[in-house]
Design a protein around this motif. Structure first.
Motif, PDB file in Angstrom:
ATOM      1  N   ALA A 134       0.829  -1.205   0.000  1.00  0.00           N
ATOM      2  CA  ALA A 134       0.000   0.000   0.000  1.00  0.00           C
ATOM      3  C   ALA A 134       0.866   1.259   0.000  1.00  0.00           C
ATOM      4  CB  ALA A 134      -0.944   0.001   1.203  1.00  0.00           C
ATOM      5  N   GLY A 167      -8.962  -3.152  -2.520  1.00  0.00           N
ATOM      6  CA  GLY A 167      -9.402  -1.947  -1.804  1.00  0.00           C
ATOM      7  C   GLY A 167      -8.320  -0.905  -1.607  1.00  0.00           C
ATOM      8  N   THR A 168      -7.065  -1.361  -1.561  1.00  0.00           N
ATOM      9  CA  THR A 168      -6.002  -0.373  -1.374  1.00  0.00           C
ATOM     10  C   THR A 168      -5.897   0.588  -2.552  1.00  0.00           C
ATOM     11  OG1 THR A 168      -4.434  -1.998  -2.223  1.00  0.00           O
ATOM     12  CG2 THR A 168      -4.540  -1.753   0.173  1.00  0.00           C
ATOM     13  N   PRO A 170      -8.279   2.188  -4.590  1.00  0.00           N
ATOM     14  CA  PRO A 170      -9.035   3.437  -4.400  1.00  0.00           C
ATOM     15  C   PRO A 170      -8.650   4.186  -3.116  1.00  0.00           C
ATOM     16  CG  PRO A 170     -10.458   1.492  -4.141  1.00  0.00           C
ATOM     17  CD  PRO A 170      -9.168   1.018  -4.707  1.00  0.00           C
ATOM     18  N   ALA A 171      -8.306   3.456  -2.049  1.00  0.00           N
ATOM     19  CA  ALA A 171      -7.905   4.126  -0.805  1.00  0.00           C
ATOM     20  C   ALA A 171      -6.616   4.916  -1.027  1.00  0.00           C
ATOM     21  CB  ALA A 171      -7.732   3.107   0.319  1.00  0.00           C
ATOM     22  N   THR A 172      -5.722   4.365  -1.820  1.00  0.00           N
ATOM     23  CA  THR A 172      -4.471   5.062  -2.139  1.00  0.00           C
ATOM     24  C   THR A 172      -4.750   6.333  -2.930  1.00  0.00           C
ATOM     25  OG1 THR A 172      -3.181   3.039  -2.143  1.00  0.00           O
ATOM     26  CG2 THR A 172      -2.318   4.863  -3.442  1.00  0.00           C
ATOM     27  N   SER A 174      -7.306   8.229  -2.827  1.00  0.00           N
ATOM     28  CA  SER A 174      -7.791   9.264  -1.913  1.00  0.00           C
ATOM     29  C   SER A 174      -6.645   9.849  -1.100  1.00  0.00           C
ATOM     30  CB  SER A 174      -8.828   8.685  -0.944  1.00  0.00           C
ATOM     31  OG  SER A 174      -9.926   8.189  -1.656  1.00  0.00           O
ATOM     32  N   MET A 175      -5.756   8.975  -0.629  1.00  0.00           N
ATOM     33  CA  MET A 175      -4.661   9.436   0.213  1.00  0.00           C
ATOM     34  C   MET A 175      -3.723  10.363  -0.574  1.00  0.00           C
ATOM     35  SD  MET A 175      -2.951   6.981   2.930  1.00  0.00           S
ATOM     36  CE  MET A 175      -1.842   7.616   4.183  1.00  0.00           C
TER      37      MET A 175
ATOM     38  N   ARG B 292      -5.541  -1.878  11.582  1.00  0.00           N
ATOM     39  CA  ARG B 292      -6.330  -2.918  12.233  1.00  0.00           C
ATOM     40  C   ARG B 292      -6.461  -2.677  13.731  1.00  0.00           C
ATOM     41  NH1 ARG B 292      -2.472  -6.621   9.012  1.00  0.00           N
ATOM     42  NH2 ARG B 292      -3.410  -6.377   6.963  1.00  0.00           N
ATOM     43  N   GLN B 315      -9.593  -0.088   4.292  1.00  0.00           N
ATOM     44  CA  GLN B 315      -9.650  -0.041   2.823  1.00  0.00           C
ATOM     45  C   GLN B 315     -10.391  -1.222   2.202  1.00  0.00           C
ATOM     46  OE1 GLN B 315      -7.798  -2.510   1.183  1.00  0.00           O
ATOM     47  NE2 GLN B 315      -6.807  -3.242   3.040  1.00  0.00           N
ATOM     48  N   HIS B 316     -10.351  -2.400   2.836  1.00  0.00           N
ATOM     49  CA  HIS B 316     -10.992  -3.544   2.183  1.00  0.00           C
ATOM     50  C   HIS B 316     -12.507  -3.465   2.279  1.00  0.00           C
ATOM     51  CE1 HIS B 316     -10.418  -4.861   6.360  1.00  0.00           C
ATOM     52  NE2 HIS B 316     -11.382  -5.733   6.177  1.00  0.00           N
ATOM     53  N   ARG B 319     -12.917   1.214   0.886  1.00  0.00           N
ATOM     54  CA  ARG B 319     -12.233   1.595  -0.357  1.00  0.00           C
ATOM     55  C   ARG B 319     -11.851   3.079  -0.343  1.00  0.00           C
ATOM     56  NH1 ARG B 319     -12.560  -2.767  -3.859  1.00  0.00           N
ATOM     57  NH2 ARG B 319     -12.377  -1.553  -5.767  1.00  0.00           N
ATOM     58  N   ALA B 320     -12.338   3.893  -1.272  1.00  0.00           N
ATOM     59  CA  ALA B 320     -11.865   5.282  -1.387  1.00  0.00           C
ATOM     60  C   ALA B 320     -12.175   6.119  -0.140  1.00  0.00           C
ATOM     61  CB  ALA B 320     -12.461   5.942  -2.620  1.00  0.00           C
ATOM     62  N   LYS B 321     -13.115   5.685   0.694  1.00  0.00           N
ATOM     63  CA  LYS B 321     -13.486   6.460   1.876  1.00  0.00           C
ATOM     64  C   LYS B 321     -12.824   5.945   3.156  1.00  0.00           C
ATOM     65  CE  LYS B 321     -17.966   8.247   0.348  1.00  0.00           C
ATOM     66  NZ  LYS B 321     -18.415   7.485  -0.839  1.00  0.00           N
ATOM     67  N   ALA B 322     -11.852   5.066   3.019  1.00  0.00           N
ATOM     68  CA  ALA B 322     -11.188   4.494   4.198  1.00  0.00           C
ATOM     69  C   ALA B 322     -10.375   5.559   4.933  1.00  0.00           C
ATOM     70  CB  ALA B 322     -10.272   3.353   3.756  1.00  0.00           C
ATOM     71  N   SER B 324      -7.378   5.210   5.857  1.00  0.00           N
ATOM     72  CA  SER B 324      -6.013   5.139   5.341  1.00  0.00           C
ATOM     73  C   SER B 324      -5.983   4.042   4.298  1.00  0.00           C
ATOM     74  CB  SER B 324      -5.042   4.780   6.470  1.00  0.00           C
ATOM     75  OG  SER B 324      -3.777   4.399   5.947  1.00  0.00           O
ATOM     76  N   ASN B 325      -4.924   3.994   3.497  1.00  0.00           N
ATOM     77  CA  ASN B 325      -4.803   2.878   2.548  1.00  0.00           C
ATOM     78  C   ASN B 325      -4.045   1.705   3.165  1.00  0.00           C
ATOM     79  OD1 ASN B 325      -2.164   3.828   2.536  1.00  0.00           O
ATOM     80  ND2 ASN B 325      -1.906   3.586   0.332  1.00  0.00           N
ATOM     81  N   ILE B 326      -3.630   1.807   4.431  1.00  0.00           N
ATOM     82  CA  ILE B 326      -2.762   0.765   4.994  1.00  0.00           C
ATOM     83  C   ILE B 326      -3.460  -0.597   5.009  1.00  0.00           C
ATOM     84  CG2 ILE B 326      -3.375   1.147   7.437  1.00  0.00           C
ATOM     85  CD1 ILE B 326      -0.319   0.593   8.000  1.00  0.00           C
ATOM     86  N   CYS B 327      -2.703  -1.632   4.642  1.00  0.00           N
ATOM     87  CA  CYS B 327      -3.218  -3.007   4.648  1.00  0.00           C
ATOM     88  C   CYS B 327      -2.213  -3.810   5.463  1.00  0.00           C
ATOM     89  CB  CYS B 327      -3.337  -3.501   3.210  1.00  0.00           C
ATOM     90  SG  CYS B 327      -3.968  -5.174   3.063  1.00  0.00           S
TER      91      CYS B 327
END
Lengths: 422, 445
Positions: A134, A167-168, A170-172, A174-175, B292, B315-316, B319-322, B324-327
């Motif tokens: 990510a 999911g990462t 689209p989340a990326t 946004s970030m 987490r 994010q899982h 998605r775009a509204k999370a 953070s993107n961290i997984c």
């Protein structure tokens, strides 16, 4: 009741593995800055601690104990020799700010790993700093943004991702301050080109793709996609989640991707560790390489040295306090030495053979692959829609029942566009 | 074939089942003009023994000597049990604990970790880790902006006493969301009260002890920030909290978000990574916490169990509204830190912290008796201190390395005449003899 470590704690009991017997800071620190009551750390003996955590370990599934038929996450054996190679004093006790004059060992390993990853991906430069997939994605998105800003192309604030994307992605977006736009996937699992043509335009910063895709099939029209996006002035980002399937078969650089990340905890066999750490090195072609993050390792007449921001004025900058997850990078390096170019190619061959074989056996047993006319890659999706409809037994029920038989559950309900899948 | 179990007969039998001649047939969906023919530029594989020999040679080159370098990464003793247990295959090779039934060990451990971190910082909740201390601060700032919406501001005040690479990381990550990072100047190495500067700030960052090892007036700064409507983000070294007032108790109401790097808790220096970043906050803000979180619950039969909770932040799901993107996070290092904190307990961690303070004070006292070596700042320091030397500290460091001593972190570029300043540190792992060796090496020139 679950017996937590706190339930085993008794006042004034202790382990002495780290005993200093030094308990006075009188006069050294101001009284008003001191803690009033002690933190609630457990008070147990060393043996109690060892038993507690050994017993917790025994409650886990792991690669060492169970098979993980897990799509999108590439769970493979984590070689013990590689772990030991990275756990040597010279590596473990090296302070990150030791001058490069006294760090030629680790810097040499990192430099060679950069070169190996460039060869594997077909890119011109690789930066090892990102600490997971990510963060690699974020790096790529920021580099794409920096490239457009550098070319005074400020309107490009959209990143296109397939509806099936992880999911990462689209989340990326946004970030990075970008807007994720979705593109449809067709009934064969490929990106729908008409849908792509509708969403690309002068606002397109780039597109993020995984190939083989999250639908577990090879994106056959990748060249057409690349042309459409590049012609519109956008850039292509490759999510390396599935690189394990195509080592030595097709390189992202040759597919015209401009920037990409790899997941070393997938393709290069570094352990998942119950959630991490990973490493997400980023590679770029000549066009985007100037924007790679720092630090990187360079080689000069004086030996190996850190390449810092001052030498890379267009770099998107730093992503961690030091140099990312070096211990993981060393493991990936040791693994790639053991396998070599020929061994890495075999990995993809046998992963692909295994996945196709399992898909065939499950088909013969009456299950339905999501894309029955396609080859499996190193993974495949099956849809349990019919089973769910006819019997009420869902994909989640199948997944949990597999746990009872000692198999880690496959990735379920991903991608979302395939009903009742795993 | 290093790790592939297939015999020739296995492969033939599988190909027969698939009705194909060769494995190559399985790649026929890749268009011909993007196919490549192996990886000819890479060397062939080598045996485990040859690999170990090569790696040992590389590791041996980097053995430098006695470490007096800190600056965000510290040479602490790590009890044997910590990595013996952490290296067990069931921790090392486990997947992310999405399947609770298959992950009770990891999930309970993360729950215990969160409990320990929340108690150390005197906050309500902790997450299961982010990448490192610097990226944790970037996440904390993004989080503060989401929480403090009524401020309407996107100005974050950061003291110039913050670790410089933390600042650089923050700037790389948060500037893309329209957040401006502004500097609070320092006086005598600490951040003075500047009420005017705090007006219209969404959050104020405070590192304690700061990059120079000095103690900031956290109580007063927290009060001023809160009075100005800004949130307070504490950046702390968790080891120091065995002695220092925890950020949850700063001022009247405490910090709002606390972050930092967990390396001092049983993680080898290892060139700075992998370590882990931690993030703690108040329960009211838990839905803005990234990453987490493990929670304790009961199954339908009333048995206790542990699960990932509040996943609708991640994010899982979002998605775009999370948040953070961290997984992937730094789970294995959290395992090590939890075992370390358990083995040390409240008394052991306090002893380590105390020994760090005493050793560094002893080092500084000894060095400042030598001619022309002085403390740069006057305030109280914890286990790091900036000293001014009569020469370039980059050159001094090279000279000391020849005598097997890693003397400290040269502060080149940090302030006027910074090339003569060096940040030194002596943890509990430094003996009186080590300190005398430092003094002797310096005196011998």
């Amino acid at each position: 009741m679950a017996d937590t470590i706190f339930d085993k704690s008794r006042p004034n009991r202790r382990a002495t593995a780290q005993r200093v017997d030094d308990d006075a800071v009188e006069g050294l620190l101001p009284r008003n800055q001191l803690r009033g009551s002690p933190p609630l750390l457990p008070e147990v003996s060393e043996l109690q601690a060892v038993r507690h955590f050994t017993n917790l370990a025994r409650k886990n599934f792991s690669i060492d104990t169970h098979f993980y038929p897990l799509g999108s996450c590439t769970m493979k054996y984590n070689p013990r020799g590689v772990h030991r190679a990275a756990m040597q004093d010279g590596f473990l006790k090296r302070h990150p700010l030791t001058p490069s004059s006294h760090s030629q060992g680790v810097l040499g390993c990192l430099y060679e790993l950069q070169e190996i990853l460039q060869d594997v991906t077909g890119t011109s430069e690789v930066c090892l700093a990102p600490m997971a997939g990510a963060q690699g994605e974020l790096t790529g998105a920021l580099m794409i943004k920096a490239y457009h800003a550098d070319h005074n192309d400020d309107e490009r604030d959209e990143i296109i991702v397939p509806t099936a994307a992880h999911g990462t992605n689209p989340a990326t977006a946004s970030m990075a301050g970008l807007i994720a736009k979705e593109v449809e996937v067709d009934s064969e699992g490929d990106v729908d080109l008409d849908s792509l043509k509708r969403v690309v335009g002068r606002k397109t910063a780039g597109v993020m793709l995984t190939n083989p895709s999250t639908c577990a099939v090879f994106e056959r029209r990748i060249q057409a996609i690349s042309d459409i996006v590049h012609d519109a002035g956008g850039l292509l980002y490759y999510d390396g989640a599935n690189l394990n399937a195509i080592l030595g078969r097709a390189r992202p650089g040759d597919m015209q991707f401009d920037v990409l990340h790899l997941n070393l905890h997938k393709t290069f066999a570094t352990p998942h560790g119950g959630g991490g750490p990973g490493a997400g090195p980023v590679g770029a072609n000549e066009r985007l390489a100037p924007y790679l993050p720092t630090p990187m390792v360079m080689k000069s007449d004086q030996g190996y040295q850190w390449l810092e921001q001052t030498e890379r004025p267009k770099s998107i900058g730093r992503l961690s306090a030091f140099m990312g997850n070096v211990g993981i990078l060393l493991r990936a390096y040791a693994y790639s030495l053991m396998l070599g170019g020929n061994g890495l190619c075999r990995v993809s061959e046998y992963a692909t053979l295994n996945a196709n074989y399992l898909m065939k056996r499950l088909s013969d047993a009456g299950f339905h692959p999501a894309y029955p006319d396609r080859r499996a890659t190193h993974e495949f999706a099956i849809s349990l829609r019919r089973e769910a409809k006819e019997t009420g037994v869902t994909a989640m029920d199948f997944a949990k029942r597999l746990l009872d038989y000692g198999f880690h559950a496959p990735t379920t309900y991903f991608p979302l566009l395939i009903p009742e899948c795993f | 074939m290093p790790f592939i179990p297939h015999t020739h007969a296995d492969t033939e039998s599988m190909l027969t089942t698939l009705g194909i001649e060769s494995i190559n047939d399985l790649f026929d969906e890749i268009p011909a003009d993007i196919q490549c023919d192996g990886l000819p530029d890479l060397r062939d594989g080598i045996s485990e023994m040859a690999m170990q020999r090569h790696m040992s040679e590389k590791a041996h080159i980097d053995e430098t000597g006695i470490c007096f370098l800190g600056a965000g990464c510290y040479d602490h003793y790590i009890p044997a049990a910590v990595w013996d247990l952490t290296s067990r295959g069931e921790f090392l090779t486990a997947y992310t604990p999405y399947q609770a039934e298959a992950s009770q060990g990891t999930l309970q451990l993360v729950y215990e970790f969160q409990t320990m971190l929340a108690s150390l910082t005197a906050m309500d909740v902790a997450n299961a880790s982010v990448y490192d201390g610097a990226s944790a601060l970037a996440e904390a700032i993004l989080m503060a902006v989401r929480i403090n919406r009524k401020s309407k501001s996107r100005r974050v005040m950061v003291p110039s006493t913050l670790h410089p690479t933390y600042l650089a990381t923050v700037e790389s990550i948060v500037s893309h969301q329209g957040i401006s990072v502004e500097s609070l100047p320092a006086e005598d190495g600490v951040t003075p009260m500047l009420k005017a500067k705090l007006d219209n700030a969404v959050a104020v960052v405070l590192q304690q002890p700061n990059f120079f090892g000095l103690l900031e007036d956290a109580d007063t700064l927290t009060e001023h920030a809160h009075a100005a409507g800004a949130l307070v983000i504490g950046v702390v070294n968790p080891m120091t909290l065995a002695l220092l007032k925890p950020p949850g108790e700063w001022g009247d109401n405490g910090a709002d978000i606390v972050c930092g790097d967990g390396q001092p808790l049983g993680i080898p220096m290892a060139s700075g990574g992998p370590s882990f970043g931690f993030l703690c906050t108040r329960m009211a803000h838990v839905r803005q916490l990234p990453g987490r979180i493990a929670g304790r619950t009961q199954d339908k039969d009333g048995n206790d169990g542990f699960v990932l909770t509040l996943q609708a932040r991640e994010q899982h799901i979002r998605r775009a509204k999370a948040t953070s993107n961290i997984c992937t996070n730094q789970g294995l290092l959290v395992t090590a830190a939890t075992i370390y904190m358990t083995l040390l307990g409240r008394q052991g961690l306090k002893e380590v912290a105390t020994a760090c303070v005493r050793n560094t004070h002893q080092l500084v006292d000894r060095l400042t008796t030598l001619p022309n070596i002085e403390k740069r700042f006057t305030g109280h320091y914890f286990h790091e201190c900036v000293l001014d030397f009569p020469e370039s500290t980059v050159e001094l460091q090279q000279r000391m390395l020849k005598q097997g001593i890693l003397a400290g972190h040269p502060m080149t570029g940090m302030f006027d005449e910074g090339d003569r300043a060096m940040l030194v540190c002596a943890t509990e792992a430094r003996t009186a003899q080590d300190i005398e060796s430092y003094v002797q090496a310096l005196a011998d020139g």
